[in-house]
Design an enzyme around this catalytic site. Structure first.
Site, short mmCIF file in Angstrom:
data_model
loop_
_atom_site.label_atom_id
_atom_site.label_comp_id
_atom_site.label_asym_id
_atom_site.label_seq_id
_atom_site.Cartn_x
_atom_site.Cartn_y
_atom_site.Cartn_z
N LYS A 23 0.84 -1.21 0.00
CA LYS A 23 0.00 0.00 0.00
C LYS A 23 0.87 1.26 0.00
CE LYS A 23 -2.35 -1.14 3.79
NZ LYS A 23 -1.82 -2.48 4.12
N ARG B 197 -9.71 0.55 9.18
CA ARG B 197 -9.33 -0.84 9.45
C ARG B 197 -10.39 -1.60 10.22
NH1 ARG B 197 -3.33 0.12 9.17
NH2 ARG B 197 -2.23 -1.81 9.46
N ARG C 187 11.38 -6.43 4.52
CA ARG C 187 11.15 -5.01 4.19
C ARG C 187 12.14 -4.10 4.92
NH1 ARG C 187 5.09 -2.82 4.64
NH2 ARG C 187 5.25 -3.20 6.86
N ARG D 190 11.34 -1.79 10.46
CA ARG D 190 10.31 -1.47 11.43
C ARG D 190 10.32 -2.47 12.58
NH1 ARG D 190 4.69 -0.32 8.39
NH2 ARG D 190 3.92 -1.42 10.22
N ARG E 72 -0.54 -9.32 13.28
CA ARG E 72 -1.11 -8.28 12.39
C ARG E 72 -2.02 -8.93 11.35
NH1 ARG E 72 4.30 -5.55 10.69
NH2 ARG E 72 3.06 -4.26 9.32
P1 AMP Z 1 0.72 0.13 9.24
O1 AMP Z 1 1.90 1.03 9.07
O2 AMP Z 1 -0.46 0.59 8.45
O3 AMP Z 1 1.06 -1.32 9.00
O4 AMP Z 1 0.28 0.23 10.77
C1 AMP Z 1 1.15 -0.15 11.82
C2 AMP Z 1 0.37 -0.38 13.10
O5 AMP Z 1 -0.29 0.84 13.48
C3 AMP Z 1 -0.75 -1.41 13.00
O6 AMP Z 1 -0.27 -2.73 13.22
C4 AMP Z 1 -1.68 -0.95 14.13
O7 AMP Z 1 -1.17 -1.29 15.40
C5 AMP Z 1 -1.58 0.57 14.00
N1 AMP Z 1 -2.59 1.13 13.06
C6 AMP Z 1 -2.34 1.79 11.90
N2 AMP Z 1 -3.48 2.20 11.32
C7 AMP Z 1 -4.49 1.79 12.13
C8 AMP Z 1 -5.91 1.88 12.07
N3 AMP Z 1 -6.54 2.50 11.04
N4 AMP Z 1 -6.63 1.33 13.09
C9 AMP Z 1 -6.03 0.72 14.13
N5 AMP Z 1 -4.69 0.59 14.24
C10 AMP Z 1 -3.91 1.11 13.25
#
Ligand code: AMP
Length: 204
Positions: free
Chosen positions: A14, A89, A123, A151, A162
């Site tokens: 994404k 989400r 990654r 990360r 996740r």
């Molecule tokens: P991402 O970078 O999108 O993979 O997000 C990393 C982490 O941030 C996720 O594993 C969640 O813990 C948190 N997170 C990001 N976006 C959301 C969302 N829209 N709702 C809930 N948690 C989120």
């Protein structure tokens, strides 16, 4: 004002595809993951509240995410819509979003589960530019290798949690948007440029 949502499991690409969509549409990227990581590194209240969830690979509570989004959408560059990446989400997030902005298209990048762990664990990010690389699928140029970072939640153990959060809480959103007639599915299991081209075709 009309926004686009980039949807898909962790590691679907994404963030990588967001760059091409931003160039094509001029919409600013709104990544809740990036915003949470920024809050965490600044040590804000929100960052501290989100930390334990993120490190465990669980979703951060809806009310925190919705506050973050409401504030972000008040900014001037969001006036004509934004490109959401990693948001919404949960069904509650999607329902709340529908009340504050119009979503014209949801681009769902589909990748089979069995490929996700390898994609995520390999990654790396260029700490200077934010560009995303992969040790196997998109190796970084030699001269920037010293500034690559990983990360904290990109470990095999956290990825499983996740993925679990994705299947139980996020995947049902596909039906939600399918019912609204705005879900567009893209095969994310092909070369990065081919994924980009398929997405661009949707935007013309
Ligand atoms: P991402 O970078 O999108 O993979 O997000 C990393 C982490 O941030 C996720 O594993 C969640 O813990 C948190 N997170 C990001 N976006 C959301 C969302 N829209 N709702 C809930 N948690 C989120």
């Amino acid at each position: 004002m009309s926004s686009i949502v980039l949807f898909g499991p962790p590691g679907a690409g994404k963030g990588t595809q967001a760059t091409a969509i931003m160039e094509k549409t001029g919409l600013p990227q709104v990544s809740t993951g990036d915003m949470l990581r920024a809050a965490l590194s600044k040590g804000t209240d929100l960052g501290l509240k989100a930390k334990e969830y993120m490190e465990a690979g669980k979703l951060v509570p809806d009310e925190l995410i919705l506050l973050l989004i409401e504030e972000r959408l008040k900014e001037e560059d969001a006036e004509n819509g934004v490109l959401f990446d990693g948001f919404p989400r949960t069904i509650l997030q999607a329902e709340s979003l529908a009340k504050i902005t119009e979503v014209s298209m949801v681009i769902s990048i589909e990748v089979p589960d069995e490929n996700i762990v390898e994609r995520i664990v390999g990654r790396r990010m260029d700490s200077k530019t934010g560009e995303i690389y992969h040790i196997k699928f998109r190796p970084a140029p030699h001269e920037i290798k010293h500034r690559l970072t990983q990360r904290k939640d990109d470990t095999e153990e956290t990825v499983r949690s996740r993925l679990n959060a994705y299947h139980t809480q996020t995947a049902p959103l596909a039906d939600f948007y399918e019912d609204l007639g705005i879900l567009k599915k893209i095969n994310g299991d092909q070369d990065i440029v081919d994924v980009t081209n398929s997405i661009i075709e949707l935007l013309v």
